[in-house]
Enzyme design. Sequence first.
Site, PDB file in Angstrom:
ATOM      1  N   LYS A  60       0.863  -1.193   0.000  1.00 14.68           N
ATOM      2  CA  LYS A  60       0.000   0.000   0.000  1.00 14.68           C
ATOM      3  C   LYS A  60       0.885   1.223   0.000  1.00 14.68           C
ATOM      4  O   LYS A  60       2.014   1.176   0.484  1.00 14.68           O
ATOM      5  CB  LYS A  60      -0.890   0.005   1.259  1.00 14.68           C
ATOM      6  CG  LYS A  60      -2.102   0.895   1.135  1.00 14.68           C
ATOM      7  CD  LYS A  60      -3.213   0.215   0.367  1.00 14.68           C
ATOM      8  CE  LYS A  60      -4.403   1.124   0.190  1.00 14.68           C
ATOM      9  NZ  LYS A  60      -5.565   0.379  -0.348  1.00 14.68           N
TER      10      LYS A  60
ATOM     11  N   GLY B  18     -20.292   6.828   3.178  1.00 11.91           N
ATOM     12  CA  GLY B  18     -19.431   7.157   2.049  1.00 11.91           C
ATOM     13  C   GLY B  18     -20.263   7.290   0.787  1.00 11.91           C
ATOM     14  O   GLY B  18     -21.339   6.679   0.658  1.00 11.91           O
TER      15      GLY B  18
ATOM     16  N   GLY C 272     -18.251   7.636  -2.350  1.00  9.91           N
ATOM     17  CA  GLY C 272     -17.162   7.694  -3.322  1.00  9.91           C
ATOM     18  C   GLY C 272     -17.253   6.512  -4.266  1.00  9.91           C
ATOM     19  O   GLY C 272     -18.329   5.942  -4.478  1.00  9.91           O
ATOM     20  N   ASN C 273     -16.121   6.119  -4.803  1.00  4.76           N
ATOM     21  CA  ASN C 273     -16.090   5.051  -5.808  1.00  4.76           C
ATOM     22  C   ASN C 273     -16.762   3.765  -5.317  1.00  4.76           C
ATOM     23  O   ASN C 273     -17.629   3.211  -5.998  1.00  4.76           O
ATOM     24  CB  ASN C 273     -14.629   4.785  -6.204  1.00  4.76           C
ATOM     25  CG  ASN C 273     -14.511   3.587  -7.123  1.00  4.76           C
ATOM     26  OD1 ASN C 273     -14.219   2.481  -6.695  1.00  4.76           O
ATOM     27  ND2 ASN C 273     -14.790   3.789  -8.402  1.00  4.76           N
TER      28      ASN C 273
HETATM   29  P1  NAD Z   1     -13.339   7.783  -2.295  1.00  9.46           P
HETATM   30  O1  NAD Z   1     -12.306   8.788  -1.997  1.00  9.46           O
HETATM   31  O2  NAD Z   1     -13.819   7.617  -3.699  1.00  9.46           O
HETATM   32  O3  NAD Z   1     -14.650   8.052  -1.388  1.00  9.46           O
HETATM   33  C1  NAD Z   1     -14.595   8.154  -0.009  1.00  9.46           C
HETATM   34  C2  NAD Z   1     -15.966   8.597   0.474  1.00  9.46           C
HETATM   35  O4  NAD Z   1     -15.983   8.581   1.894  1.00  9.46           O
HETATM   36  C3  NAD Z   1     -16.338  10.027   0.056  1.00  9.46           C
HETATM   37  O5  NAD Z   1     -17.705  10.073  -0.286  1.00  9.46           O
HETATM   38  C4  NAD Z   1     -16.089  10.834   1.327  1.00  9.46           C
HETATM   39  O6  NAD Z   1     -16.908  11.998   1.412  1.00  9.46           O
HETATM   40  C5  NAD Z   1     -16.511   9.813   2.372  1.00  9.46           C
HETATM   41  N1  NAD Z   1     -15.994  10.084   3.696  1.00  9.46           N
HETATM   42  C6  NAD Z   1     -14.735  10.412   4.077  1.00  9.46           C
HETATM   43  N2  NAD Z   1     -14.681  10.600   5.407  1.00  9.46           N
HETATM   44  C7  NAD Z   1     -15.943  10.369   5.865  1.00  9.46           C
HETATM   45  C8  NAD Z   1     -16.539  10.398   7.146  1.00  9.46           C
HETATM   46  N3  NAD Z   1     -15.843  10.698   8.238  1.00  9.46           N
HETATM   47  N4  NAD Z   1     -17.870  10.116   7.248  1.00  9.46           N
HETATM   48  C9  NAD Z   1     -18.595   9.823   6.152  1.00  9.46           C
HETATM   49  N5  NAD Z   1     -18.083   9.782   4.916  1.00  9.46           N
HETATM   50  C10 NAD Z   1     -16.774  10.050   4.799  1.00  9.46           C
HETATM   51  O7  NAD Z   1     -12.785   6.400  -1.722  1.00  9.46           O
HETATM   52  P2  NAD Z   1     -13.154   4.921  -2.180  1.00  9.46           P
HETATM   53  O8  NAD Z   1     -12.214   4.538  -3.243  1.00  9.46           O
HETATM   54  O9  NAD Z   1     -14.611   4.817  -2.367  1.00  9.46           O
HETATM   55  O10 NAD Z   1     -12.712   4.093  -0.891  1.00  9.46           O
HETATM   56  C11 NAD Z   1     -13.551   3.964   0.256  1.00  9.46           C
HETATM   57  C12 NAD Z   1     -12.994   2.863   1.158  1.00  9.46           C
HETATM   58  O11 NAD Z   1     -12.922   1.649   0.411  1.00  9.46           O
HETATM   59  C13 NAD Z   1     -11.589   3.087   1.692  1.00  9.46           C
HETATM   60  O12 NAD Z   1     -11.480   2.461   2.959  1.00  9.46           O
HETATM   61  C14 NAD Z   1     -10.710   2.341   0.688  1.00  9.46           C
HETATM   62  O13 NAD Z   1      -9.462   1.972   1.218  1.00  9.46           O
HETATM   63  C15 NAD Z   1     -11.593   1.140   0.439  1.00  9.46           C
HETATM   64  N6  NAD Z   1     -11.309   0.438  -0.808  1.00  9.46           N
HETATM   65  C16 NAD Z   1     -11.353   1.072  -2.005  1.00  9.46           C
HETATM   66  C17 NAD Z   1     -11.114   0.363  -3.167  1.00  9.46           C
HETATM   67  C18 NAD Z   1     -11.229   0.990  -4.520  1.00  9.46           C
HETATM   68  O14 NAD Z   1     -11.088   0.259  -5.511  1.00  9.46           O
HETATM   69  N7  NAD Z   1     -11.518   2.260  -4.642  1.00  9.46           N
HETATM   70  C19 NAD Z   1     -10.793  -1.003  -3.096  1.00  9.46           C
HETATM   71  C20 NAD Z   1     -10.788  -1.630  -1.859  1.00  9.46           C
HETATM   72  C21 NAD Z   1     -11.047  -0.897  -0.722  1.00  9.46           C
END
Ligand code: NAD
Length: 428
Positions: free
Chosen positions: A107, A219, A221-222
């Site tokens: 990571k 959340g 996000g993605n």
């Molecule tokens: P992202 O940056 O696209 O979205 C994150 C979301 O979380 C946003 O909507 C943000 O506003 C919200 N957020 C942040 N702090 C917050 C809080 N305190 N309360 C409520 N909402 C909050 O990130 P992502 O890629 O969607 O990743 C989210 C999680 O999934 C992370 O833990 C990441 O490590 C994990 N993850 C992501 C992937 C991937 O392919 N993107 C793969 C495996 C795991």
Amino acid sequence: MAEASYNPFAMAQAQFDRAAAALNLDQATRDLLRLPIREYQFSIAVHMDDGTVKIFRGFRVQHNDARGPGKGGIRFHPQETVDTVRALAMWMTWKCAVVDIPLGGSKGGVVCDPHGLSAREEEQICRGWVRQMARNVGPDLDVPAPDVMTSAQHMLWMLDEFETIHGHKGPGFITGKPVGMGGSLGRTEATGYGVIYTLREALKELGIQTASTTASVQGFGNVAQYAIRLYQQLGGKVISVSCWSQKDQTSYCYRKKTGIDSDALLGIADRFGEIDKGKAQNLGYEILPGEAWLEQDVEILIPAALENQITGENVNRISRRVVLIAEGANGPTTPEADRVIGERSIFVIPDFLANAGGVTCSYFEQVQSNMNYYWEKDEVLEKLDTKMTSAFHAVSELARKRELFMRDAAYYIAITRVAQACKDRGWT
Ligand code: NAD
């Protein structure tokens, strides 16, 4: 004690220690696996648009590569710490092992807040990160990907820098690239869809129709966006989502009891997954404090934001109606909260199983990049579904057979595979 459980690396180690003891793992293997094999910390100098020079701190942690090259995303986050990266690297090792793909765990991260950076400044951070790491990452060594607040564009800048340094094309160096530039169709959807493939299987096991369920998501996000999309396609109703507000430096929960309209919310969200509060109010959403996502009267909770969100302090606020938690985020539940959730017999799809769709599709992308031959989207998603479904059933079968919590069963499978690889190589 309470504080240690809030350090993600201490938490990851505590989870590992528990499983290693139950598996009766020998001391050398335990010592090897509870620490990263290698880690890098460095500074990246960026010439800012205002003429000043700012130094950003970057990390790459390679936890274990006995089963194959390291694999893991790069996060941009103002609160990034080396311990968060260490924990995430360790979870990547278990994640690749539980879905049985031939990759190890890594990571990376940079302490920065992209909200306040121009595209040019972000590009310099990406290129600077690669300049520091160019000799220690690569298709056969360690393969980065996007994560929180990094995107396909960041991956392409990083690839371009890597290829410039090495003087040849090497699209297998990084995944999550834009489609048409070596990216795989389906990668954007993969993590969120993977969460729902496992959720669908869990509901089948519990004898519950998806269409009869409601969910609350942390959340937007993605991961959350695509999890919501597929869950809604299967007939489920999401009644609330929460996200971070950069302006107010707090989070809010957006609720519509008749079910959220995810397309409408997407239309008023920015690239960081932040929903415009004023516009949401105009669309008839109730706006509640961020933690309210956890207390909703729903069957399903999907934490898909960050680590350490369900804790000893708030776990008792989970509604009695909740039967399933699908951990989209990495490390959203602390060990204290986990104990309470276990006592309440809530079915948990643990993070490194639930969100393994991203890395699985990244692996498909790497395979396609190495062959320079790209699959249709349906083929990618079908392969993803097969992999996630079979990983889920392997874990749930062990959990049933040995009367284990799902998290423990997932750990047993993953750690056993990694420990065996270390032994087979003669490392321990
Ligand atoms: P992202 O940056 O696209 O979205 C994150 C979301 O979380 C946003 O909507 C943000 O506003 C919200 N957020 C942040 N702090 C917050 C809080 N305190 N309360 C409520 N909402 C909050 O990130 P992502 O890629 O969607 O990743 C989210 C999680 O999934 C992370 O833990 C990441 O490590 C994990 N993850 C992501 C992937 C991937 O392919 N993107 C793969 C495996 C795991």
